[in-house]
Write an enzyme that holds these catalytic residues in place. Structure first.
Site, PDB file in Angstrom:
ATOM      1  NE  ARG A 148      -3.711  -2.074   0.050  1.00  0.00           N
ATOM      2  CZ  ARG A 148      -3.297  -3.273  -0.387  1.00  0.00           C
ATOM      3  NH1 ARG A 148      -2.148  -3.409  -1.026  1.00  0.00           N
ATOM      4  NH2 ARG A 148      -4.041  -4.322  -0.245  1.00  0.00           N
ATOM      5  CB  SER A 179      -8.730  -1.872   4.064  1.00  0.00           C
ATOM      6  OG  SER A 179      -9.149  -3.202   3.919  1.00  0.00           O
ATOM      7  CD  GLU A 194      -5.530   0.509   2.199  1.00  0.00           C
ATOM      8  OE1 GLU A 194      -5.378  -0.455   2.979  1.00  0.00           O
ATOM      9  OE2 GLU A 194      -6.147   0.418   1.121  1.00  0.00           O
TER      10      GLU A 194
HETATM   11  C1  LIG Z   1     -15.389  -1.674  -2.143  1.00  0.00           C
HETATM   12  C2  LIG Z   1     -13.910  -1.377  -2.135  1.00  0.00           C
HETATM   13  C3  LIG Z   1     -12.993  -2.427  -2.212  1.00  0.00           C
HETATM   14  C4  LIG Z   1     -11.612  -2.161  -2.206  1.00  0.00           C
HETATM   15  N1  LIG Z   1     -10.732  -3.213  -2.279  1.00  0.00           N
HETATM   16  C5  LIG Z   1      -9.397  -2.968  -2.322  1.00  0.00           C
HETATM   17  C6  LIG Z   1      -8.454  -4.046  -2.412  1.00  0.00           C
HETATM   18  O1  LIG Z   1      -8.814  -5.228  -2.453  1.00  0.00           O
HETATM   19  N2  LIG Z   1      -7.129  -3.731  -2.459  1.00  0.00           N
HETATM   20  C7  LIG Z   1      -6.689  -2.447  -2.442  1.00  0.00           C
HETATM   21  O2  LIG Z   1      -5.469  -2.216  -2.509  1.00  0.00           O
HETATM   22  N3  LIG Z   1      -7.558  -1.411  -2.346  1.00  0.00           N
HETATM   23  C8  LIG Z   1      -8.888  -1.635  -2.286  1.00  0.00           C
HETATM   24  N4  LIG Z   1      -9.776  -0.576  -2.185  1.00  0.00           N
HETATM   25  C9  LIG Z   1      -9.248   0.801  -2.124  1.00  0.00           C
HETATM   26  C10 LIG Z   1      -9.108   1.498  -3.503  1.00  0.00           C
HETATM   27  O3  LIG Z   1     -10.055   1.000  -4.426  1.00  0.00           O
HETATM   28  C11 LIG Z   1      -7.698   1.363  -4.103  1.00  0.00           C
HETATM   29  O4  LIG Z   1      -6.714   1.933  -3.258  1.00  0.00           O
HETATM   30  C12 LIG Z   1      -7.607   2.046  -5.488  1.00  0.00           C
HETATM   31  O5  LIG Z   1      -6.364   1.753  -6.055  1.00  0.00           O
HETATM   32  C13 LIG Z   1      -7.773   3.576  -5.401  1.00  0.00           C
HETATM   33  O6  LIG Z   1      -7.953   4.044  -6.738  1.00  0.00           O
HETATM   34  P1  LIG Z   1      -8.782   5.397  -7.019  1.00  0.00           P
HETATM   35  O7  LIG Z   1      -8.702   5.656  -8.478  1.00  0.00           O
HETATM   36  O8  LIG Z   1     -10.140   5.295  -6.451  1.00  0.00           O
HETATM   37  O9  LIG Z   1      -7.910   6.430  -6.209  1.00  0.00           O
HETATM   38  P2  LIG Z   1      -8.443   7.675  -5.342  1.00  0.00           P
HETATM   39  O10 LIG Z   1      -9.158   7.144  -4.149  1.00  0.00           O
HETATM   40  O11 LIG Z   1      -9.168   8.616  -6.212  1.00  0.00           O
HETATM   41  O12 LIG Z   1      -7.066   8.280  -4.900  1.00  0.00           O
HETATM   42  C14 LIG Z   1      -6.206   7.562  -4.023  1.00  0.00           C
HETATM   43  C15 LIG Z   1      -4.839   8.273  -4.009  1.00  0.00           C
HETATM   44  O13 LIG Z   1      -4.234   8.082  -5.301  1.00  0.00           O
HETATM   45  C16 LIG Z   1      -3.904   9.338  -5.875  1.00  0.00           C
HETATM   46  N5  LIG Z   1      -4.112   9.254  -7.323  1.00  0.00           N
HETATM   47  C17 LIG Z   1      -5.205   8.773  -7.960  1.00  0.00           C
HETATM   48  N6  LIG Z   1      -5.030   8.839  -9.286  1.00  0.00           N
HETATM   49  C18 LIG Z   1      -3.813   9.389  -9.505  1.00  0.00           C
HETATM   50  C19 LIG Z   1      -3.073   9.742 -10.673  1.00  0.00           C
HETATM   51  N7  LIG Z   1      -3.557   9.551 -11.912  1.00  0.00           N
HETATM   52  N8  LIG Z   1      -1.840  10.308 -10.507  1.00  0.00           N
HETATM   53  C20 LIG Z   1      -1.330  10.508  -9.269  1.00  0.00           C
HETATM   54  N9  LIG Z   1      -1.998  10.202  -8.125  1.00  0.00           N
HETATM   55  C21 LIG Z   1      -3.223   9.648  -8.238  1.00  0.00           C
HETATM   56  C22 LIG Z   1      -4.866  10.336  -5.221  1.00  0.00           C
HETATM   57  O14 LIG Z   1      -4.367  11.653  -5.272  1.00  0.00           O
HETATM   58  C23 LIG Z   1      -4.972   9.782  -3.801  1.00  0.00           C
HETATM   59  O15 LIG Z   1      -3.885  10.224  -3.005  1.00  0.00           O
HETATM   60  C24 LIG Z   1     -11.154  -0.818  -2.145  1.00  0.00           C
HETATM   61  C25 LIG Z   1     -12.085   0.227  -2.058  1.00  0.00           C
HETATM   62  C26 LIG Z   1     -13.443  -0.048  -2.052  1.00  0.00           C
HETATM   63  C27 LIG Z   1     -14.416   1.096  -1.968  1.00  0.00           C
END
Ligand SMILES: Cc1cc2nc3c(=O)[nH]c(=O)nc-3n(C[C@H](O)[C@H](O)[C@H](O)COP(=O)(O)OP(=O)(O)OC[C@H]3O[C@@H](n4cnc5c(N)ncnc54)[C@H](O)[C@@H]3O)c2cc1C
Length: 306
Positions: A169, A225, A295
């Site tokens: 992470r 999480s 996280e």
């Molecule tokens: C139902 C559910 C299940 C999940 N299961 C998992 C799992 O199994 N494993 C896991 O690791 N996570 C899980 N997550 C958490 C999440 O989905 C992941 O961390 C995912 O990778 C976040 O992607 P996002 O596009 O939504 O990022 P965001 O939430 O929009 O952003 C997260 C961070 O990434 C940065 N960011 C996003 N895009 C960019 C970019 N293009 N350039 C630079 N920085 C960027 C943002 O600024 C922020 O700091 C889950 C979440 C939910 C709601």
């Protein structure tokens, strides 16, 4: 209202609908730029002294109730290209992880099944090294070849995955004084290394979805999480043992189904969620002497980590 300098820029846009928690006030400016306009957009923000946030599908963020007093670059609707290039899949940073999972399966490659239930983007997955728990090899690091990113006032560059230091992470992208602070990922290349049998890939994908349905509260707004595992022990174990399942502040509730998830029961505010996070941290610290570390990324307000 003064004219905005870019056609893809909007003012005072509520952000809650762009997060899986459905929480957060408005962005002063929200942009969905084509990749070629990104350097000019960042230069504009820099010249105006505007802080910049990047939002993928908002599935791992807690946005302050007061909103974000700067520029938010929203990628969920842009940078959507996805194609095979030899032994790689090239994906725009806004591509959703389930879509990436399906694209790899359609090409006959396994290893991407776990992305099917993670509701983030490629950019968010790289930034967070999305995947399974600590010690499990199924994560973004295992698949990523390199990324394309843009730093403020610089040209786009390609960076090898090894230089992003992806661990459980974490990535160097998260370091506020690191070499990639403020970088915007616009795309990534993923290795197609494990040819797989179509039926086996389908079976594994279905299993991932079924496991999630069984273990995770998928019917309410959450952000997955909330805390990282500490010393290899899942945070849910400590939170559950501290008797916190179902504990509630306002409309924010420690999920009765999965102790490391916080559900929005309807109208939870960021203040409710933040207070609940602090309560859980304090209870686990007092009961077990374990320091939990979020996280989830807090954005705006008195955020500790953006
Ligand atoms: C139902 C559910 C299940 C999940 N299961 C998992 C799992 O199994 N494993 C896991 O690791 N996570 C899980 N997550 C958490 C999440 O989905 C992941 O961390 C995912 O990778 C976040 O992607 P996002 O596009 O939504 O990022 P965001 O939430 O929009 O952003 C997260 C961070 O990434 C940065 N960011 C996003 N895009 C960019 C970019 N293009 N350039 C630079 N920085 C960027 C943002 O600024 C922020 O700091 C889950 C979440 C939910 C709601």
């Amino acid at each position: 209202m003064a004219d905005l300098p870019f056609p893809f820029l909007r003012e005072n846009v509520p952000l809650a609908p762009f997060t899986t928690w459905r929480i957060g006030g408005p962005a002063r400016y929200l942009a969905e730029p084509p990749a070629e306009s990104l350097p000019a957009l960042l230069a504009w923000a820099c010249a105006g002294g505007l802080p910049v946030w990047i939002l993928g599908r908002g599935s791992n963020v807690l946005i302050d109730d007061a909103g974000l007093p700067g520029l938010v670059i929203l990628t969920r609707n842009i940078w959507q290209e996805i194609r095979r290039e030899g032994d790689f899949i090239v994906a725009g940073a806004g591509v959703s992880l389930p879509r990436l999972s399906k694209a790899a399966a359609a090409e006959g490659f396994s290893g991407y099944e776990f992305y099917i239930g993670i509701p983030g983007t490629v950019g968010g997955a790289v930034f967070m090294n999305a995947g399974f728990g600590p010690g499990d090899p199924r994560d973004t690091r295992a698949l990523l070849e390199d990324v394309e990113l843009v730093r403020p006032c610089e040209e786009a560059v390609r960076v090898a995955a090894a230089n992003l230091h992806l661990t459980y992470r974490r990535s160097v992208l998260q370091e506020p004084s690191g070499p990639f602070a403020g970088a915007v990922i616009t795309g990534a290349r993923f290795r197609l290394a494990q040819p797989g049998d179509a039926a086996a890939i389908r079976g594994e994908t279905r299993k991932h979805l079924a496991d999630r349905k069984r273990k995770q509260p998928l019917t309410r707004p959450t952000a997955g999480s909330v805390f990282r595992a500490s010393d290899g022990v899942p945070a849910a174990v400590h939170i559950d043992r501290a008797g916190l399942k179902g504990f509630r502040i306002g409309d924010a509730c420690v999920s009765p189904k999965h102790a490391n998830w916080i559900e929005n029961l309807g109208s939870a505010s960021a203040a409710d969620v933040r207070a609940l996070i602090r309560h859980v941290e304090d209870a686990v610290q007092t009961t077990f002497g374990v320091t939990l570390e979020p996280e989830v990324r807090e954005m705006g307000g008195c955020a500790r980590r953006e």
